[in-house]
Design a protein around this motif. Structure first.
Motif, PDB file in Angstrom:
ATOM      1  N   PRO A 180       0.410  27.910   3.402  1.00 15.31           N
ATOM      2  CA  PRO A 180       0.201  27.786   1.960  1.00 15.31           C
ATOM      3  C   PRO A 180       1.370  27.100   1.247  1.00 15.31           C
ATOM      4  N   LEU A 181       2.587  27.344   1.685  1.00 13.87           N
ATOM      5  CA  LEU A 181       3.741  26.730   1.034  1.00 13.87           C
ATOM      6  C   LEU A 181       3.773  25.225   1.246  1.00 13.87           C
ATOM      7  N   ARG A 182       3.237  24.742   2.350  1.00  7.61           N
ATOM      8  CA  ARG A 182       3.189  23.302   2.596  1.00  7.61           C
ATOM      9  C   ARG A 182       2.131  22.608   1.740  1.00  7.61           C
ATOM     10  N   LEU A 183       1.258  23.378   1.133  1.00 10.76           N
ATOM     11  CA  LEU A 183       0.202  22.812   0.304  1.00 10.76           C
ATOM     12  C   LEU A 183       0.661  22.534  -1.124  1.00 10.76           C
ATOM     13  N   VAL A 184       1.835  23.038  -1.502  1.00  9.20           N
ATOM     14  CA  VAL A 184       2.329  22.848  -2.868  1.00  9.20           C
ATOM     15  C   VAL A 184       2.418  21.361  -3.180  1.00  9.20           C
ATOM     16  N   GLY A 185       1.838  20.977  -4.325  1.00  8.78           N
ATOM     17  CA  GLY A 185       1.799  19.583  -4.732  1.00  8.78           C
ATOM     18  C   GLY A 185       0.488  18.903  -4.387  1.00  8.78           C
ATOM     19  N   SER A 186      -0.301  19.521  -3.529  1.00  8.73           N
ATOM     20  CA  SER A 186      -1.585  18.934  -3.125  1.00  8.73           C
ATOM     21  C   SER A 186      -2.622  19.085  -4.234  1.00  8.73           C
ATOM     22  N   VAL A 187      -3.566  18.168  -4.248  1.00  8.50           N
ATOM     23  CA  VAL A 187      -4.683  18.245  -5.188  1.00  8.50           C
ATOM     24  C   VAL A 187      -5.848  18.918  -4.475  1.00  8.50           C
ATOM     25  N   ALA A 188      -6.489  19.847  -5.170  1.00  3.21           N
ATOM     26  CA  ALA A 188      -7.595  20.610  -4.589  1.00  3.21           C
ATOM     27  C   ALA A 188      -8.818  20.491  -5.492  1.00  3.21           C
ATOM     28  N   SER A 189      -9.986  20.651  -4.896  1.00  3.13           N
ATOM     29  CA  SER A 189     -11.208  20.678  -5.705  1.00  3.13           C
ATOM     30  C   SER A 189     -11.671  22.120  -5.848  1.00  3.13           C
ATOM     31  N   VAL A 190     -12.139  22.463  -7.043  1.00  2.00           N
ATOM     32  CA  VAL A 190     -12.576  23.826  -7.339  1.00  2.00           C
ATOM     33  C   VAL A 190     -13.957  24.039  -6.721  1.00  2.00           C
ATOM     34  N   ARG A 217      -8.414  30.810  -0.882  1.00  4.43           N
ATOM     35  CA  ARG A 217      -8.507  31.653  -2.067  1.00  4.43           C
ATOM     36  C   ARG A 217      -7.434  31.164  -3.016  1.00  4.43           C
ATOM     37  N   ALA A 218      -7.776  31.045  -4.280  1.00  5.36           N
ATOM     38  CA  ALA A 218      -6.835  30.506  -5.261  1.00  5.36           C
ATOM     39  C   ALA A 218      -6.821  31.363  -6.511  1.00  5.36           C
ATOM     40  N   ARG A 219      -5.688  31.351  -7.169  1.00  6.89           N
ATOM     41  CA  ARG A 219      -5.516  32.052  -8.441  1.00  6.89           C
ATOM     42  C   ARG A 219      -4.996  31.041  -9.445  1.00  6.89           C
ATOM     43  N   ALA A 220      -5.617  31.017 -10.618  1.00  6.59           N
ATOM     44  CA  ALA A 220      -5.167  30.128 -11.683  1.00  6.59           C
ATOM     45  C   ALA A 220      -3.868  30.662 -12.262  1.00  6.59           C
ATOM     46  N   VAL A 240      -2.007  22.415  -6.561  1.00  7.69           N
ATOM     47  CA  VAL A 240      -1.398  23.619  -6.003  1.00  7.69           C
ATOM     48  C   VAL A 240       0.062  23.646  -6.450  1.00  7.69           C
ATOM     49  N   VAL A 241       0.462  24.737  -7.132  1.00  8.82           N
ATOM     50  CA  VAL A 241       1.822  24.836  -7.660  1.00  8.82           C
ATOM     51  C   VAL A 241       2.628  25.959  -7.020  1.00  8.82           C
ATOM     52  N   GLY A 242       1.996  26.762  -6.176  1.00 10.04           N
ATOM     53  CA  GLY A 242       2.718  27.842  -5.513  1.00 10.04           C
ATOM     54  C   GLY A 242       1.796  28.603  -4.579  1.00 10.04           C
ATOM     55  N   ALA A 243       2.358  29.634  -3.988  1.00 14.27           N
ATOM     56  CA  ALA A 243       1.562  30.464  -3.080  1.00 14.27           C
ATOM     57  C   ALA A 243       2.158  31.857  -3.011  1.00 14.27           C
ATOM     58  N   ARG A 244       1.279  32.837  -2.898  1.00  8.12           N
ATOM     59  CA  ARG A 244       1.681  34.223  -2.679  1.00  8.12           C
ATOM     60  C   ARG A 244       0.853  34.739  -1.525  1.00  8.12           C
ATOM     61  N   VAL A 281      -3.243  30.637  -2.859  1.00 10.82           N
ATOM     62  CA  VAL A 281      -2.506  29.547  -3.495  1.00 10.82           C
ATOM     63  C   VAL A 281      -2.653  29.658  -5.014  1.00 10.82           C
ATOM     64  N   GLU A 282      -1.589  29.306  -5.724  1.00 12.22           N
ATOM     65  CA  GLU A 282      -1.610  29.283  -7.181  1.00 12.22           C
ATOM     66  C   GLU A 282      -1.869  27.852  -7.626  1.00 12.22           C
ATOM     67  N   VAL A 283      -2.779  27.690  -8.565  1.00 11.75           N
ATOM     68  CA  VAL A 283      -3.158  26.341  -9.007  1.00 11.75           C
ATOM     69  C   VAL A 283      -3.137  26.255 -10.524  1.00 11.75           C
TER      70      VAL A 283
END
Length: 95
Positions: free
Chosen positions: A35-45, A63-66, A81-85, A89-91
């Motif tokens: 998940p941490l490597r995904l930070v900065g990636s664009v995702a589709s809802v 699974r994502a949280r706004a 994607v701006v973070g992960a817990r 992933v946080e978006v």
């Protein structure tokens, strides 16, 4: 007949154990640092984030949280994607 079933069971057991191990390892890989490597990636809802839902990133469903509990509905096609817990992933909406 019983011998044939017993032989089949004995031969199938290692294959089932190997398959279970592959499934377990693939699930563990997703739980690691990915998940941490995904930070900065664009995702589709894929499902509305109210504030939690699902997004598609790099061909995988996550699974994502706004961020900040903002509702991201189906009208917003892409998020970043701006973070992960853990494995969530946080978006935030693009733009």
């Amino acid at each position: 007949m019983k011998t044939l079933l017993l032989m089949l069971l004995v031969l199938a057991a290692p294959a089932l154990a190997a398959a279970a191990q592959v499934v377990h390892r693939s699930r563990q890989l997703k739980l690691s640092r990915r998940p941490l490597r995904l930070v900065g990636s664009v995702a589709s809802v894929e499902s509305p984030l109210e504030p939690e839902g699902f997004v598609l990133v790099g061909g995988e469903l996550w699974r994502a949280r706004a961020r900040d509990g903002v509702r991201v509905g189906p009208g917003v096609a892409n998020v970043r994607v701006v973070g992960a817990r853990g494995c969530v992933v946080e978006v935030e909406p693009l733009g």
